[in-house]
Design a protein around this motif. Sequence first.
Motif, PDB file in Angstrom:
ATOM      1  N   MET A 119      -0.852   2.132 -11.677  1.00 38.99           N
ATOM      2  CA  MET A 119       0.138   1.067 -11.840  1.00 38.99           C
ATOM      3  C   MET A 119       1.356   1.560 -12.629  1.00 38.99           C
ATOM      4  N   LYS A 120       1.109   2.386 -13.638  1.00 44.57           N
ATOM      5  CA  LYS A 120       2.216   2.905 -14.452  1.00 44.57           C
ATOM      6  C   LYS A 120       3.128   3.800 -13.610  1.00 44.57           C
ATOM      7  N   VAL A 179       9.654   2.425  -9.638  1.00 45.65           N
ATOM      8  CA  VAL A 179      10.500   1.294  -9.245  1.00 45.65           C
ATOM      9  C   VAL A 179      11.659   1.123 -10.222  1.00 45.65           C
ATOM     10  N   VAL A 180      11.382   1.208 -11.523  1.00 43.57           N
ATOM     11  CA  VAL A 180      12.440   1.068 -12.526  1.00 43.57           C
ATOM     12  C   VAL A 180      13.483   2.176 -12.361  1.00 43.57           C
ATOM     13  N   LYS A 181      13.022   3.394 -12.127  1.00 38.94           N
ATOM     14  CA  LYS A 181      13.934   4.531 -11.949  1.00 38.94           C
ATOM     15  C   LYS A 181      14.825   4.319 -10.720  1.00 38.94           C
ATOM     16  N   THR A 182      14.226   3.900  -9.607  1.00 40.26           N
ATOM     17  CA  THR A 182      14.993   3.666  -8.388  1.00 40.26           C
ATOM     18  C   THR A 182      15.969   2.509  -8.563  1.00 40.26           C
ATOM     19  N   THR A 202       0.826  -1.205   0.000  1.00 41.81           N
ATOM     20  CA  THR A 202       0.000   0.000   0.000  1.00 41.81           C
ATOM     21  C   THR A 202       0.863   1.259   0.000  1.00 41.81           C
ATOM     22  N   SER A 203       2.004   1.194   0.689  1.00 41.07           N
ATOM     23  CA  SER A 203       2.911   2.332   0.702  1.00 41.07           C
ATOM     24  C   SER A 203       3.497   2.575  -0.676  1.00 41.07           C
ATOM     25  N   LEU A 204       3.949   1.522  -1.330  1.00 43.06           N
ATOM     26  CA  LEU A 204       4.521   1.643  -2.669  1.00 43.06           C
ATOM     27  C   LEU A 204       3.516   2.244  -3.643  1.00 43.06           C
ATOM     28  N   ALA A 205       2.255   1.832  -3.523  1.00 39.10           N
ATOM     29  CA  ALA A 205       1.209   2.313  -4.435  1.00 39.10           C
ATOM     30  C   ALA A 205       0.766   3.734  -4.113  1.00 39.10           C
ATOM     31  N   ARG A 259      12.853  -5.731  -6.747  1.00 46.25           N
ATOM     32  CA  ARG A 259      12.245  -5.938  -5.433  1.00 46.25           C
ATOM     33  C   ARG A 259      12.864  -4.994  -4.396  1.00 46.25           C
ATOM     34  N   THR A 260      14.184  -4.931  -4.414  1.00 50.78           N
ATOM     35  CA  THR A 260      14.853  -4.044  -3.467  1.00 50.78           C
ATOM     36  C   THR A 260      14.438  -2.604  -3.706  1.00 50.78           C
ATOM     37  N   ALA A 261      14.346  -2.202  -4.966  1.00 52.98           N
ATOM     38  CA  ALA A 261      13.919  -0.837  -5.296  1.00 52.98           C
ATOM     39  C   ALA A 261      12.511  -0.571  -4.780  1.00 52.98           C
TER      40      ALA A 261
END
Length: 430
Positions: A389-390, A396-399, A104-107, A408-410
């Motif tokens: 979602m995008k 995530v990809v940028k991090t 939920t935090s990531l989203a 996953r780590t990102a």
Amino acid sequence: MGERILGKKKVARQGMLENVMRQFDNAADILDLNPNIRKILEVTNNELVVHFPVRMDNEEVEVFTGYRVQHNNSLGPYKGGLRYHPTVDIDAARALAMWMTWKTSLAGLPFGGAKGGIKLDPAKYSSAEIERITRRFTYALGDNIGPELDIPAPDVNTSAQTMAWILDTYMSTKPPAERSTNTHVVTGKPIGAGGSEGRDRATGYGVYLNIRFWAKEKELSIKDQKFIVQGFGNVGYWVAHFLDRDGAILVAVQDQYGSICDEEGISVEKLHDYQKGNKGSIVDFPDADAIDNDEFFGLECDICIPAALGNQITAENSGGIKARLIAEGANGPTDIEAEEILLEKGVEIIPDILCNSGGVIGSYYEWLQNRNGEIWQLEEVMEKLEKKMKESFTRVVKTSRERKVDMRTAAFVIAIGRLEEAYIQRGIFP
């Protein structure tokens, strides 16, 4: 060590709680997480274990054990599913609740994380018994759930109907004046009971979207990509449906009853129709060959989608995986040792807290509609879901690139960083 049950085979497995804690520690080290906040996030806020009696169809009474673990609510009400499965226990609930907090935090949702369920095999009980079990469990949970406190949703072996029973039971315990304002105590409800258009397919659609985003990053076409799916329930079916629509080829499916394969392709809709008429099983599907369960993950394919239970991809079977991408539709399907092997082989993994977050995002939209007295059309829900979602995938990809870490780590770094910021800004009472 616990056990992983796949078909009739049992193999030793690493516990999900150990997995999530190692994932957390890894990201916390990279983030140089504030040590005081680290102590808070390492433990759950509340853990409820309830034992409750239910009268069976034969008039005998059986006592069941239910769980609800509330990990963290610094960003908003606890949020997470309820599952009915023999593997449900306190450690599983703890691990899954933590994953929900990160998810939920990531989203970027105003929710925390919780999880729970009942330790049982629903196949052994009639629909009437499941209804009574569900209602009695809801009553036992009492005021530990609520529309602004803790909002359950469907998970393994629970459904929109399960949520409708919980809703009705919960509302029945409230004064008449409050009942109409409590419909958002659960999400994933039937449309007629206040559910949202598109919630049924939200998780699977989210997995599909992540695969599509990944393919675009790699300048690949989804058309003719071969994929395998473990679990052909709500998540597995919908991701297969959308991939099939884009021209990808389903070559193998595994469920709790067995595994089937056809290198030329399996019709997603035919299999879905067959399954519905075969007591939920894919076994003996006439247009595919039965294969041994141990062969499944080693099949030739481009994309592997584990959409069943946790700890299915292990050190024992990861070495044989030929897919170039694993899109985690389930929670915690890949254990730590397996992930190390896969990353070393160059296999990419879209992690669960990103890949299957379409479900909780869809739940948020349902909760929001109930709360505000609104009704959104399917197209509006799907459009909002894709946009959300995008945003998460891109972040995530940028991090991942900036920190030179796996996805996953990102994802964990982003999720934990948002929680750290909230604690720093708000302080700790008193």
